[in-house]
Design an enzyme around this catalytic site. Structure first.
Site, PDB file in Angstrom:
ATOM      1  N   SER A 139      42.492  45.076 -17.446  1.00 20.77           N
ATOM      2  CA  SER A 139      42.327  45.103 -18.901  1.00 20.77           C
ATOM      3  C   SER A 139      42.454  43.699 -19.486  1.00 20.77           C
ATOM      4  CB  SER A 139      43.385  46.002 -19.530  1.00 20.77           C
ATOM      5  OG  SER A 139      43.260  47.322 -19.037  1.00 20.77           O
TER       6      SER A 139
HETATM    7  N1  SAH Z   1      46.216  48.770 -15.935  1.00 17.99           N
HETATM    8  C1  SAH Z   1      45.105  48.455 -15.089  1.00 17.99           C
HETATM    9  C2  SAH Z   1      43.829  48.935 -15.745  1.00 17.99           C
HETATM   10  C3  SAH Z   1      42.774  49.156 -14.764  1.00 17.99           C
HETATM   11  S1  SAH Z   1      41.331  49.928 -15.406  1.00 17.99           S
HETATM   12  C4  SAH Z   1      45.035  46.957 -14.811  1.00 17.99           C
HETATM   13  O1  SAH Z   1      45.513  46.180 -15.635  1.00 17.99           O
HETATM   14  O2  SAH Z   1      44.492  46.575 -13.772  1.00 17.99           O
HETATM   15  C5  SAH Z   1      41.764  51.632 -15.379  1.00 17.99           C
HETATM   16  C6  SAH Z   1      42.131  52.221 -14.043  1.00 17.99           C
HETATM   17  O3  SAH Z   1      42.220  53.643 -14.245  1.00 17.99           O
HETATM   18  C7  SAH Z   1      41.133  52.022 -12.925  1.00 17.99           C
HETATM   19  O4  SAH Z   1      41.797  51.443 -11.830  1.00 17.99           O
HETATM   20  C8  SAH Z   1      40.631  53.429 -12.615  1.00 17.99           C
HETATM   21  O5  SAH Z   1      40.337  53.632 -11.252  1.00 17.99           O
HETATM   22  C9  SAH Z   1      41.797  54.281 -13.057  1.00 17.99           C
HETATM   23  N2  SAH Z   1      41.455  55.678 -13.364  1.00 17.99           N
HETATM   24  C10 SAH Z   1      40.322  56.189 -13.917  1.00 17.99           C
HETATM   25  N3  SAH Z   1      40.397  57.527 -14.034  1.00 17.99           N
HETATM   26  C11 SAH Z   1      41.617  57.898 -13.520  1.00 17.99           C
HETATM   27  C12 SAH Z   1      42.274  59.144 -13.347  1.00 17.99           C
HETATM   28  N4  SAH Z   1      41.714  60.306 -13.702  1.00 17.99           N
HETATM   29  N5  SAH Z   1      43.519  59.133 -12.803  1.00 17.99           N
HETATM   30  C13 SAH Z   1      44.124  57.974 -12.424  1.00 17.99           C
HETATM   31  N6  SAH Z   1      43.535  56.749 -12.573  1.00 17.99           N
HETATM   32  C14 SAH Z   1      42.297  56.716 -13.094  1.00 17.99           C
END
Ligand code: SAH
Length: 217
Positions: A68
């Site tokens: 993010s």
């Molecule tokens: N906080 C993270 C944000 C990553 S983007 C960072 O700073 O790196 C959001 C993440 O949510 C991705 O890794 C994606 O794979 C995950 N995601 C999407 N749908 C999901 C679900 N149903 N359950 C768990 N994780 C999920």
């Protein structure tokens, strides 16, 4: 790929500058800024991308996902109002940067990721950096019923709706922060659980997240 775990004067300087950018955009939660100053963001990037770690941009982290934006991490961390020792459930571990910031704010974190590649990568990386959240590979829509209730729940992917399972796993008085909307753009919603089980809803405006996906594949 190799990581650069050296926090040089240069990367410290780049980080200070990034935090000044967040301040100049109106972000003023000093506790969150302090946590972000402590955590080198380039540790979550592959070695060659040190510069990229200190721009206010999202960036690919593998498996088609992105870390993010710094301003998004700052905003979510701030409106979650984390207090020391609180139990926080994070949906979307991704590269683990947001997890680390929550832990630096004093939270105990349970974190779920549905992409196996990221789950495996991050559950190795964070302990190497000294963070020991509880990692889960699975579907964030369901939360973690056997570990509930949580003081706070943070969703770091864009959800089409607020999952009932997550609402039921927040303590009374607790908060659920979740971006809600379409695949492209969502609104940052904060729900506070009231004594009668209803939720007080606040809206922090538009943000962009990768989608919260339902069934795997
Ligand atoms: N906080 C993270 C944000 C990553 S983007 C960072 O700073 O790196 C959001 C993440 O949510 C991705 O890794 C994606 O794979 C995950 N995601 C999407 N749908 C999901 C679900 N149903 N359950 C768990 N994780 C999920």
């Amino acid at each position: 790929m190799s990581k650069n775990f050296n926090d040089s004067f240069r990367t410290q300087g780049l980080r200070k500058r990034l935090l000044e950018t967040l301040r100049s955009k109106g972000f003023e939660d000093e506790l969150v800024l302090e946590a972000m100053m402590k955590m080198p963001r380039h540790y979550f990037f592959d070695g060659a991308f040190v510069e990229k770690a200190y721009t206010d941009l999202a960036f690919p982290i593998g498996a088609g996902q992105t870390i993010s934006h710094p301003m998004t991490v700052a905003t979510q961390s701030s409106i979650l109002e984390v207090k020391k020792h609180e139990k926080v459930l994070e949906i979307g571990t991704g590269c683990g940067y947001q997890t680390a910031i929550l832990m630096l704010l004093g939270a105990r974190v349970w974190t779920i990721e549905r992409q196996r590649e990221l789950f495996e990568k991050t559950s190795r990386l964070l302990p190497e950096l000294g963070f020991q959240p509880k990692f889960f590979y699975g579907d964030g829509y369901k939360g973690l019923p056997s570990y509930a209730p949580f003081d706070k729940i943070l969703v770091t992917c864009g959800a089409p709706f607020v999952p009932e399972d997550l609402k039921s796993q927040v303590k009374v008085g607790g908060l659920l922060v979740i971006p809600v909307g379409g695949d492209d753009v969502q609104r940052m919603i904060r729900l506070r659980k009231m004594k009668d089980g209803t939720f007080k809803r606040e809206d922090w405006g538009e943000f962009r997240f990768v989608p919260m996906l339902e069934d795997k594949e």
